[in-house]
Write a protein that holds these residues in place. Structure first.
Motif, PDB file in Angstrom:
ATOM      1  N   PRO A 201     -65.199 -10.549 -92.403  1.00 18.18           N
ATOM      2  CA  PRO A 201     -66.053 -11.498 -91.663  1.00 18.18           C
ATOM      3  C   PRO A 201     -65.720 -12.954 -91.967  1.00 18.18           C
ATOM      4  O   PRO A 201     -65.923 -13.831 -91.117  1.00 18.18           O
ATOM      5  CB  PRO A 201     -67.462 -11.145 -92.155  1.00 18.18           C
ATOM      6  N   ARG A 227     -69.589  -8.208 -88.322  1.00 16.67           N
ATOM      7  CA  ARG A 227     -68.334  -7.977 -87.612  1.00 16.67           C
ATOM      8  C   ARG A 227     -67.901  -6.526 -87.673  1.00 16.67           C
ATOM      9  O   ARG A 227     -67.961  -5.889 -88.739  1.00 16.67           O
ATOM     10  CB  ARG A 227     -67.237  -8.863 -88.218  1.00 16.67           C
ATOM     11  N   SER A 233     -68.287  -8.797 -82.577  1.00 12.37           N
ATOM     12  CA  SER A 233     -68.844  -9.550 -83.700  1.00 12.37           C
ATOM     13  C   SER A 233     -70.052 -10.343 -83.217  1.00 12.37           C
ATOM     14  O   SER A 233     -70.180 -10.646 -82.023  1.00 12.37           O
ATOM     15  CB  SER A 233     -67.813 -10.524 -84.282  1.00 12.37           C
TER      16      SER A 233
END
Length: 366
Positions: A201, A227, A233
């Motif tokens: 992420p 994500r 995401s």
């Protein structure tokens, strides 16, 4: 050895960033090893290297004692006073023992040791540089790959991109330029080892910092990131400036800013939502792009029950539960989604806060 030694040390210091003192220590250690090996000597010795004059001298170090048991390590007080009458028992005396052909032998023997020390010093410089770049983003070039790793050239070193950190929707070919997130820097016997990721992420967060000036300068803050790399995401953003739209800043004119990130991530969908300290608003925002009618909050369990229109249930849950899962990760709250019809049967409609007229400040880019 001539003054060329000093020139060489200065050049290495400039080109490789290795201290001249470190190199001198390496040379002295190499010469001690060379002396003991080539002249079959076991005594304690000190090597004096003078780079300005280009000279090397070897001194045997001996303890001054009353009775000598090992002449290689000790010298009697009587003999020591022949050199200097001030020597006392317990002193250490140095006697020059530089062999005539020591320069030639030392140069041959020391070369490998010095090269190794230079390599170690270079590794130290690289480690120091990259340890400060943990959790940062860099652009690298794919070199090669095997069953375990893709090897990415970061300039001074090859980083390792493990199979588990590779995007499932990407294929990597030699000479491809990719952005990677540095997850770990380790010091090993073979030198620094850099591990990078394309799925972390943190990569998404750093990409937004690169593309959105308001995030880079701190005007807009990324509060959280959820994500599922290569697919979808969600990020939540916030600003203290009432005149600034944090979501719009991230999207950019005609979606240009976020589109650049989507392109870098090979088409990964990104939802940008407005963060709120109110869990009702935050959870409702996080479930975008679905509409939300009502949110019921249980503070003790940090859980929410979200009521959505019947025709929005599948959208709120998402494919294989992805939308609800990402929203839960983003907010840190458990989320139980129910359709309006099911909520009526359970008698919970109207027990939470209605969001019927609440416009969700969200942007979704596919």
């Amino acid at each position: 050895m001539s003054s060329e030694l000093l020139d060489a040390l200065i050049m290495l210091e400039k080109e490789k960033g290795i201290s001249k003192d470190i190199l001198l220590d390496a040379i002295e250690a190499a010469l001690i090893s060379a002396y003991k090996r080539n002249f079959n000597q076991a005594q304690n010795v000190r090597v004096d290297v003078n780079p300005e004059r280009g000279s090397m001298r070897v001194f045997a170090r001996k303890d001054v004692v009353d009775d000598v048991f090992d002449p290689r390590l000790e010298i009697s007080q009587e003999q020591a006073r022949l050199i200097n009458p001030n020597y006392q028992v317990g002193d250490v005396i140095e006697i020059e023992v530089t062999p005539k052909d020591f320069g030639r032998i030392a140069a041959q023997t020391a070369k490998q040791v010095v090269t190794q020390r230079v390599r170690e010093a270079e590794r130290g410089v690289i480690y120091t540089e990259f340890i400060d770049r943990e959790e940062d983003i860099m652009t690298g070039i794919v070199q090669r790959q095997d069953a375990r790793f893709i090897y990415v050239n970061l300039g001074k070193i090859e980083a390792l991109l493990p199979a588990a950190e590779q995007m499932p929707n990407e294929t990597y070919k030699p000479h491809d330029r990719i952005k990677v997130f540095i997850t770990k820097v380790e010091r090993t016997t073979k030198g620094p080892q850099i591990f990078v990721s394309r799925t972390h992420p943190g990569l998404l967060k750093r990409l937004f910092e690169l593309e959105v000036p308001e995030i880079f300068d701190g005007t807009v803050e990324i509060k959280s990131v959820a994500r599922e790399a290569g697919d979808r995401s969600k990020i939540s953003v916030h600003t203290d400036n009432p005149d600034l739209d944090p979501v719009g800043s991230c999207v950019g004119p005609k979606g240009g800013r976020v589109q650049a990130i989507v392109n870098e991530l090979k088409g990964e969908k990104i939802d940008i939502v407005k963060w709120s300290k109110d869990p009702i608003e935050f959870v409702a925002n996080a479930l975008s792009p679905s509409q939300v009618e009502e949110v019921i909050v249980s503070e003790e369990e940090k859980a929410t029950t979200v009521i959505v229109p019947d025709n929005q249930l599948s959208l709120a849950i998402g494919k294989r539960g992805q939308n609800a899962r990402l929203a839960a990760k983003l907010t840190g709250w458990k989320i139980d989604i129910k359709s309006h019809s099911d909520a009526e049967k359970l008698g919970i409609v109207g027990s939470g806060e209605s969001l019927e007229n609440y416009k969700l400040p969200v942007e979704e880019l596919e």
